[in-house]
Design an enzyme around this catalytic site. Sequence first.
Site, PDB file in Angstrom:
ATOM      1  N   MET A  30     -15.320  81.830  44.483  1.00 40.09           N
ATOM      2  CA  MET A  30     -16.707  82.286  44.602  1.00 40.09           C
ATOM      3  C   MET A  30     -17.097  82.315  46.078  1.00 40.09           C
ATOM      4  O   MET A  30     -18.287  82.283  46.413  1.00 40.09           O
ATOM      5  CB  MET A  30     -17.640  81.373  43.810  1.00 40.09           C
ATOM      6  CG  MET A  30     -17.319  81.390  42.317  1.00 40.09           C
ATOM      7  SD  MET A  30     -18.725  81.002  41.276  1.00 40.09           S
ATOM      8  CE  MET A  30     -19.034  79.324  41.731  1.00 40.09           C
ATOM      9  N   HIS A  34     -13.127  77.087  52.076  1.00 44.05           N
ATOM     10  CA  HIS A  34     -12.814  75.934  52.932  1.00 44.05           C
ATOM     11  C   HIS A  34     -11.319  75.656  52.825  1.00 44.05           C
ATOM     12  O   HIS A  34     -10.593  76.404  52.138  1.00 44.05           O
ATOM     13  CB  HIS A  34     -13.659  74.723  52.529  1.00 44.05           C
ATOM     14  CG  HIS A  34     -13.646  74.467  51.049  1.00 44.05           C
ATOM     15  ND1 HIS A  34     -12.515  74.067  50.372  1.00 44.05           N
ATOM     16  CD2 HIS A  34     -14.608  74.608  50.102  1.00 44.05           C
ATOM     17  CE1 HIS A  34     -12.785  73.937  49.098  1.00 44.05           C
ATOM     18  NE2 HIS A  34     -14.039  74.270  48.889  1.00 44.05           N
ATOM     19  N   GLY A  36      -9.672  73.688  51.085  1.00 47.33           N
ATOM     20  CA  GLY A  36      -9.195  73.591  49.700  1.00 47.33           C
ATOM     21  C   GLY A  36      -8.799  74.976  49.191  1.00 47.33           C
ATOM     22  O   GLY A  36      -7.731  75.161  48.607  1.00 47.33           O
ATOM     23  N   HIS A  37      -9.667  75.970  49.430  1.00 51.94           N
ATOM     24  CA  HIS A  37      -9.331  77.336  49.013  1.00 51.94           C
ATOM     25  C   HIS A  37      -8.110  77.829  49.772  1.00 51.94           C
ATOM     26  O   HIS A  37      -7.259  78.523  49.218  1.00 51.94           O
ATOM     27  CB  HIS A  37     -10.495  78.291  49.303  1.00 51.94           C
ATOM     28  CG  HIS A  37     -11.713  78.041  48.489  1.00 51.94           C
ATOM     29  ND1 HIS A  37     -12.872  77.526  49.029  1.00 51.94           N
ATOM     30  CD2 HIS A  37     -11.964  78.232  47.169  1.00 51.94           C
ATOM     31  CE1 HIS A  37     -13.785  77.429  48.077  1.00 51.94           C
ATOM     32  NE2 HIS A  37     -13.261  77.839  46.951  1.00 51.94           N
ATOM     33  N   LYS A 149      -9.233  70.300  41.566  1.00 53.91           N
ATOM     34  CA  LYS A 149     -10.585  69.758  41.767  1.00 53.91           C
ATOM     35  C   LYS A 149     -11.456  70.019  40.530  1.00 53.91           C
ATOM     36  O   LYS A 149     -12.226  69.175  40.109  1.00 53.91           O
ATOM     37  CB  LYS A 149     -11.152  70.405  43.039  1.00 53.91           C
ATOM     38  CG  LYS A 149     -12.630  70.469  43.161  1.00 53.91           C
ATOM     39  CD  LYS A 149     -13.180  69.167  43.684  1.00 53.91           C
ATOM     40  CE  LYS A 149     -14.652  69.228  43.962  1.00 53.91           C
ATOM     41  NZ  LYS A 149     -15.432  70.039  43.059  1.00 53.91           N
ATOM     42  N   ASP A 150     -11.308  71.244  39.964  1.00 57.71           N
ATOM     43  CA  ASP A 150     -12.035  71.579  38.735  1.00 57.71           C
ATOM     44  C   ASP A 150     -11.081  71.362  37.560  1.00 57.71           C
ATOM     45  O   ASP A 150     -10.595  72.311  36.949  1.00 57.71           O
ATOM     46  CB  ASP A 150     -12.537  73.022  38.797  1.00 57.71           C
ATOM     47  CG  ASP A 150     -13.548  73.204  39.911  1.00 57.71           C
ATOM     48  OD1 ASP A 150     -14.571  72.500  39.909  1.00 57.71           O
ATOM     49  OD2 ASP A 150     -13.300  74.026  40.812  1.00 57.71           O
ATOM     50  N   GLN A 153     -11.882  72.898  34.201  1.00 59.22           N
ATOM     51  CA  GLN A 153     -11.776  74.357  34.286  1.00 59.22           C
ATOM     52  C   GLN A 153     -10.310  74.786  34.130  1.00 59.22           C
ATOM     53  O   GLN A 153     -10.005  75.774  33.454  1.00 59.22           O
ATOM     54  CB  GLN A 153     -12.344  74.843  35.622  1.00 59.22           C
ATOM     55  CG  GLN A 153     -12.082  76.311  35.902  1.00 59.22           C
ATOM     56  CD  GLN A 153     -12.844  76.813  37.115  1.00 59.22           C
ATOM     57  OE1 GLN A 153     -14.016  77.117  37.020  1.00 59.22           O
ATOM     58  NE2 GLN A 153     -12.182  76.913  38.256  1.00 59.22           N
ATOM     59  N   SER A 186     -17.296  73.750  48.074  1.00 60.93           N
ATOM     60  CA  SER A 186     -18.307  74.572  48.766  1.00 60.93           C
ATOM     61  C   SER A 186     -19.657  73.859  48.742  1.00 60.93           C
ATOM     62  O   SER A 186     -20.472  74.010  49.644  1.00 60.93           O
ATOM     63  CB  SER A 186     -18.440  75.930  48.086  1.00 60.93           C
ATOM     64  OG  SER A 186     -17.176  76.514  47.951  1.00 60.93           O
TER      65      SER A 186
HETATM   66  O1  PAF Z   1     -13.615  77.766  40.513  1.00 62.04           O
HETATM   67  C1  PAF Z   1     -14.360  78.717  40.844  1.00 62.04           C
HETATM   68  O2  PAF Z   1     -14.635  78.962  42.011  1.00 62.04           O
HETATM   69  C2  PAF Z   1     -14.934  79.602  39.746  1.00 62.04           C
HETATM   70  O3  PAF Z   1     -15.259  78.876  38.618  1.00 62.04           O
HETATM   71  C3  PAF Z   1     -14.018  80.796  39.396  1.00 62.04           C
HETATM   72  C4  PAF Z   1     -12.711  80.339  38.789  1.00 62.04           C
HETATM   73  C5  PAF Z   1     -13.756  81.625  40.633  1.00 62.04           C
HETATM   74  C6  PAF Z   1     -14.712  81.688  38.361  1.00 62.04           C
HETATM   75  O4  PAF Z   1     -15.905  82.195  38.852  1.00 62.04           O
END
Ligand code: PAF
Length: 280
Positions: A30, A34, A36-37, A149-150, A153, A186
């Site tokens: 999204m 940072h 992490g990404h 981290k998620d 998810q 973020s």
């Molecule tokens: O983890 C995220 O940044 C969001 O949940 C994702 C997977 C990009 C979906 O919008």
Amino acid sequence: MKIIKSLKSMRALAQQWRREAQKIVLVPTMGGLHEGHLSLIRRGRKAGDKLVVSIFVNPTQFGPREDYSRYPRTFTADKQKCREGGADVIFCPTAEAIYPDKFDTWVSPDVTGSILEGAARPTHFRGVCTIVLKLFNIVLPHTAVFGQKDYQQCLVVKRMVDDLNLPVRIIVSPIIRAADGLALSSRNAYLSPARRRTAGVIYRALCEAKKAIKDGKTQPALLTREVRKTIEGESEFQVEYVEFADPQTLKKQKTVQPPTVVLVAVRLGGIRFIDNLLIK
Ligand code: PAF
């Protein structure tokens, strides 16, 4: 590196790549990128031939009183990071293109999507699964990379991939932490310098729980109390939940024993922060 907004152009390029037998990797984000990404992007770079980073602040995964409008939007800096990480394409569609007026179909996970984060944010995982499936259908990846981290998810997305027979391999990439242990996110940008200085306590509390488990403590109520006490005693964060769960199903453990994952959500001034530690 190409920047593509149009769904049609993104899919046409993905189809061309597939005709050329190129392996496509997607790193969905999204934005507000940072370190992490960047670690996900670097992992993605190694996992195939063509790397797409999507940047889309997905409105449908935010609740009505959540931070959609103030979520960090840092496209210029994000572009630079994607370039550094070796992305071939940034896919950054508009909300109108993703969710046109007539939009009416959702992917809604059941049990895995309704506990923990799903209990606190009832439509969150419906929004996540729907956008992730849409991204898969547009970018046509062979592989997609998500951050540990998620944690929930990752499980929800893997469940969706299995349940809906999606031909996408999911890679889960480890959490990247700041020097004091705070998981990079973020949302850390919302913390004032003073509050940021105390935020390392979240990870410290998780590490103390790990040590307690290794020392033979097994009662979830006791372990939970200790995590709460550490976090709330040493910062302004309010603990929303602490859970010791089975790492595969997220079912609460009645007796805490490795392998276990300890998941925590804390709140500060209306913003939630999550973290987790896998104890093998
Ligand atoms: O983890 C995220 O940044 C969001 O949940 C994702 C997977 C990009 C979906 O919008």
